[in-house]
Design a protein around this motif. Structure first.
Motif, PDB file in Angstrom:
ATOM      1  N   LYS A   7       0.841  -1.201   0.000  1.00 22.40           N
ATOM      2  CA  LYS A   7       0.000   0.000   0.000  1.00 22.40           C
ATOM      3  C   LYS A   7       0.874   1.249   0.000  1.00 22.40           C
ATOM      4  CE  LYS A   7      -4.013  -2.011   2.385  1.00 22.40           C
ATOM      5  NZ  LYS A   7      -4.854  -1.946   3.607  1.00 22.40           N
ATOM      6  N   ARG A   8       1.971   1.203   0.744  1.00 19.03           N
ATOM      7  CA  ARG A   8       2.858   2.357   0.800  1.00 19.03           C
ATOM      8  C   ARG A   8       3.415   2.674  -0.580  1.00 19.03           C
ATOM      9  NH1 ARG A   8       7.593   3.783   0.129  1.00 19.03           N
ATOM     10  NH2 ARG A   8       8.072   1.661  -0.520  1.00 19.03           N
ATOM     11  N   TYR A   9       3.845   1.634  -1.321  1.00 23.61           N
ATOM     12  CA  TYR A   9       4.398   1.844  -2.657  1.00 23.61           C
ATOM     13  C   TYR A   9       3.331   2.393  -3.600  1.00 23.61           C
ATOM     14  CZ  TYR A   9       7.020   1.026  -6.940  1.00 23.61           C
ATOM     15  OH  TYR A   9       7.683   1.196  -8.149  1.00 23.61           O
ATOM     16  N   ALA A  13       3.448   5.779  -5.723  1.00 23.90           N
ATOM     17  CA  ALA A  13       3.321   5.780  -7.191  1.00 23.90           C
ATOM     18  C   ALA A  13       2.258   6.764  -7.668  1.00 23.90           C
ATOM     19  CB  ALA A  13       3.008   4.376  -7.692  1.00 23.90           C
ATOM     20  N   GLU A  14       1.233   6.976  -6.855  1.00 30.26           N
ATOM     21  CA  GLU A  14       0.168   7.912  -7.219  1.00 30.26           C
ATOM     22  C   GLU A  14       0.668   9.355  -7.270  1.00 30.26           C
ATOM     23  OE1 GLU A  14      -2.828   7.239  -4.325  1.00 30.26           O
ATOM     24  OE2 GLU A  14      -3.537   5.347  -5.218  1.00 30.26           O
ATOM     25  N   LEU A  15       1.763   9.642  -6.560  1.00 29.60           N
ATOM     26  CA  LEU A  15       2.306  10.996  -6.512  1.00 29.60           C
ATOM     27  C   LEU A  15       3.306  11.276  -7.634  1.00 29.60           C
ATOM     28  CD1 LEU A  15       2.956  11.214  -2.659  1.00 29.60           C
ATOM     29  CD2 LEU A  15       1.026  12.191  -3.932  1.00 29.60           C
ATOM     30  N   VAL A  16       3.700  10.226  -8.351  1.00 31.56           N
ATOM     31  CA  VAL A  16       4.713  10.361  -9.393  1.00 31.56           C
ATOM     32  C   VAL A  16       4.078  10.236 -10.768  1.00 31.56           C
ATOM     33  CG1 VAL A  16       6.823   9.367 -10.360  1.00 31.56           C
ATOM     34  CG2 VAL A  16       6.496   9.421  -7.881  1.00 31.56           C
ATOM     35  N   ASP A  17       4.368  11.184 -11.646  1.00 40.75           N
ATOM     36  CA  ASP A  17       3.884  11.146 -13.026  1.00 40.75           C
ATOM     37  C   ASP A  17       4.931  10.427 -13.881  1.00 40.75           C
ATOM     38  OD1 ASP A  17       2.998  11.517 -15.588  1.00 40.75           O
ATOM     39  OD2 ASP A  17       2.666  13.680 -15.403  1.00 40.75           O
ATOM     40  N   PRO A  18       4.662   9.186 -14.320  1.00 43.01           N
ATOM     41  CA  PRO A  18       5.668   8.417 -15.065  1.00 43.01           C
ATOM     42  C   PRO A  18       5.958   8.989 -16.451  1.00 43.01           C
ATOM     43  CG  PRO A  18       3.562   7.267 -15.067  1.00 43.01           C
ATOM     44  CD  PRO A  18       3.407   8.431 -14.124  1.00 43.01           C
ATOM     45  N   ARG A  19       5.071   9.868 -16.941  1.00 42.70           N
ATOM     46  CA  ARG A  19       5.259  10.433 -18.282  1.00 42.70           C
ATOM     47  C   ARG A  19       6.076  11.722 -18.255  1.00 42.70           C
ATOM     48  NH1 ARG A  19      -1.026  10.862 -19.247  1.00 42.70           N
ATOM     49  NH2 ARG A  19      -0.667  11.698 -17.148  1.00 42.70           N
ATOM     50  N   GLU A  26      13.331  19.477  -8.372  1.00 42.38           N
ATOM     51  CA  GLU A  26      11.922  19.143  -8.139  1.00 42.38           C
ATOM     52  C   GLU A  26      11.762  17.661  -7.828  1.00 42.38           C
ATOM     53  OE1 GLU A  26       7.584  19.382 -10.430  1.00 42.38           O
ATOM     54  OE2 GLU A  26       9.298  20.523 -11.213  1.00 42.38           O
ATOM     55  N   ALA A  27      12.539  16.835  -8.508  1.00 43.35           N
ATOM     56  CA  ALA A  27      12.465  15.393  -8.276  1.00 43.35           C
ATOM     57  C   ALA A  27      12.915  15.036  -6.862  1.00 43.35           C
ATOM     58  CB  ALA A  27      13.322  14.656  -9.300  1.00 43.35           C
ATOM     59  N   VAL A  28      13.999  15.671  -6.401  1.00 43.90           N
ATOM     60  CA  VAL A  28      14.488  15.424  -5.040  1.00 43.90           C
ATOM     61  C   VAL A  28      13.438  15.846  -4.025  1.00 43.90           C
ATOM     62  CG1 VAL A  28      16.170  16.161  -3.307  1.00 43.90           C
ATOM     63  CG2 VAL A  28      16.940  15.552  -5.603  1.00 43.90           C
ATOM     64  N   SER A  29      12.818  16.998  -4.252  1.00 43.14           N
ATOM     65  CA  SER A  29      11.786  17.506  -3.343  1.00 43.14           C
ATOM     66  C   SER A  29      10.602  16.552  -3.291  1.00 43.14           C
ATOM     67  CB  SER A  29      11.340  18.896  -3.794  1.00 43.14           C
ATOM     68  OG  SER A  29      10.352  19.407  -2.926  1.00 43.14           O
ATOM     69  N   LEU A  30      10.181  16.053  -4.448  1.00 44.74           N
ATOM     70  CA  LEU A  30       9.052  15.120  -4.506  1.00 44.74           C
ATOM     71  C   LEU A  30       9.413  13.792  -3.843  1.00 44.74           C
ATOM     72  CD1 LEU A  30       6.262  14.213  -5.381  1.00 44.74           C
ATOM     73  CD2 LEU A  30       7.163  13.793  -7.685  1.00 44.74           C
ATOM     74  N   LEU A  31      10.615  13.305  -4.098  1.00 41.46           N
ATOM     75  CA  LEU A  31      11.046  12.039  -3.492  1.00 41.46           C
ATOM     76  C   LEU A  31      10.958  12.106  -1.973  1.00 41.46           C
ATOM     77  CD1 LEU A  31      12.427   9.237  -4.227  1.00 41.46           C
ATOM     78  CD2 LEU A  31      14.560  10.354  -3.563  1.00 41.46           C
ATOM     79  N   PRO A 221       9.122   4.285  -6.234  1.00 41.24           N
ATOM     80  CA  PRO A 221       9.076   4.298  -7.698  1.00 41.24           C
ATOM     81  C   PRO A 221      10.131   5.268  -8.219  1.00 41.24           C
ATOM     82  CG  PRO A 221       7.244   5.564  -6.793  1.00 41.24           C
ATOM     83  CD  PRO A 221       7.904   4.879  -5.637  1.00 41.24           C
ATOM     84  N   GLY A 222      10.591   5.052  -9.443  1.00 45.33           N
ATOM     85  CA  GLY A 222      11.602   5.926 -10.021  1.00 45.33           C
ATOM     86  C   GLY A 222      10.995   7.184 -10.614  1.00 45.33           C
ATOM     87  N   LEU A 223      11.752   8.274 -10.561  1.00 44.39           N
ATOM     88  CA  LEU A 223      11.335   9.539 -11.156  1.00 44.39           C
ATOM     89  C   LEU A 223      12.250   9.840 -12.338  1.00 44.39           C
ATOM     90  CD1 LEU A 223      10.729   9.790  -7.895  1.00 44.39           C
ATOM     91  CD2 LEU A 223      10.271  12.162  -8.480  1.00 44.39           C
ATOM     92  N   ASN A 224      11.665  10.052 -13.500  1.00 44.55           N
ATOM     93  CA  ASN A 224      12.435  10.416 -14.692  1.00 44.55           C
ATOM     94  C   ASN A 224      12.984  11.831 -14.532  1.00 44.55           C
ATOM     95  OD1 ASN A 224      12.176   8.150 -16.627  1.00 44.55           O
ATOM     96  ND2 ASN A 224       9.997   8.570 -16.398  1.00 44.55           N
ATOM     97  N   ILE A 225      14.267  12.003 -14.829  1.00 45.90           N
ATOM     98  CA  ILE A 225      14.938  13.292 -14.669  1.00 45.90           C
ATOM     99  C   ILE A 225      15.269  13.883 -16.028  1.00 45.90           C
ATOM    100  CG2 ILE A 225      16.905  14.491 -13.618  1.00 45.90           C
ATOM    101  CD1 ILE A 225      15.019  13.151 -11.612  1.00 45.90           C
ATOM    102  N   GLU A 226      15.130  15.193 -16.145  1.00 48.59           N
ATOM    103  CA  GLU A 226      15.576  15.876 -17.363  1.00 48.59           C
ATOM    104  C   GLU A 226      17.049  15.558 -17.573  1.00 48.59           C
ATOM    105  OE1 GLU A 226      14.836  20.008 -16.783  1.00 48.59           O
ATOM    106  OE2 GLU A 226      12.715  19.879 -17.324  1.00 48.59           O
ATOM    107  N   SER A 227      17.425  15.249 -18.802  1.00 47.12           N
ATOM    108  CA  SER A 227      18.779  14.768 -19.047  1.00 47.12           C
ATOM    109  C   SER A 227      19.687  15.760 -19.770  1.00 47.12           C
ATOM    110  CB  SER A 227      18.718  13.468 -19.866  1.00 47.12           C
ATOM    111  OG  SER A 227      18.002  13.663 -21.070  1.00 47.12           O
TER     112      SER A 227
END
Length: 233
Positions: A7-9, A13-19, A26-31, A221-227
């Motif tokens: 349930k925790r995962y 996952a609901e807080l992360v936009d995979p697209r 921003e990713a660090v802050s969200l994590l 879950p993983g967060l996609n980072i601008e590259s």
């Protein structure tokens, strides 16, 4: 059979936009806002690189000194004699020796995280390649673990020097700290890793170097980072 998630995962996952590709800050802050676990997770950056791992001139390997440390207690073994052994022991290495340690490791001892050796000691340490190599513990000059100055090497490892190496699928994963770290510390460590990898880019590698970057914690879950990064400084 589909793997069940906690349930925790699922809440995380609901807080992360995979697209979406997030800016690193921003990713660090969200994590940091994701539901925590009962233990202090390791935070890592994982990279898909634009290199061919089958080419020797495309190898990406080295070390990075994390400015805010790794948050990990590192147990160090040093193969050395004489003054180099004394210096390593005074710098905080848990295991220091030569012939005695060679025999100990040969019979299965592996309760250490990093092995360091002097160039002279490598004459015999190389014979442990089949034992240390598969465990990722073999001293290597490119990793900063074959050195004359054992004290400096021990201090760097213990203060947050991490090693990275390209795998057979052109991926590199590097820890940048713990979930409990402040955002600024994770950011500083993350940027240090990115800069180090950019400097390690093979001269023969063409096109986009960072194909994909993922920020994640051990159980998140993983967060996609601008590259689109360029070197700082």
């Amino acid at each position: 059979m589909q793997k069940k998630t906690s349930k925790r995962y699922r809440r995380a996952a609901e807080l992360v936009d995979p697209r979406r590709k997030y800016p690193l800050a921003e990713a660090v802050s969200l994590l940091k806002k994701l539901p925590p676990t009962k233990f202090d997770q390791t935070v890592a950056l994982s990279f898909k690189l634009g290199v061919n791992p089958k080419r020797t001139d495309h190898m990406v390997r080295g070390t990075c000194l994390l400015p805010h440390g790794s948050g990990k207690l590192v147990c160090v073994l040093v193969f050395a004699t004489g003054q180099a052994a004394i210096d390593a022991r005074e710098a905080g290495a848990e295991y220091v020796g030569y012939e005695d340690l060679l025999k100990k490791v040969e019979t299965g001892f592996s309760s250490f995280d990093v092995a360091i050796a002097t160039p002279a000691a490598m004459v015999e340490v190389r014979k442990l390649g089949k034992i240390l190599g598969p465990r990722g513990l073999m001293p290597n000059p490119r990793a900063g673990t074959v050195v004359e100055n054992t004290a400096a090497a021990v201090k760097e490892v213990k203060s947050g020097r991490v090693e990275f190496k390209l795998d057979k699928n052109a991926n590199v994963s590097v820890p940048i700290g713990k979930f409990s770290f402040l955002e600024d510390c994770l950011m500083g460590n993350g940027r240090a890793v990115i800069d180090t990898l950019l400097r390690a880019r093979p001269a023969t590698a063409k096109g986009l170097f960072f194909r994909k970057i993922i920020l994640s914690a051990t159980m998140s879950p993983g967060l996609n980072i601008e590259s689109s990064f360029s070197l700082k400084g």
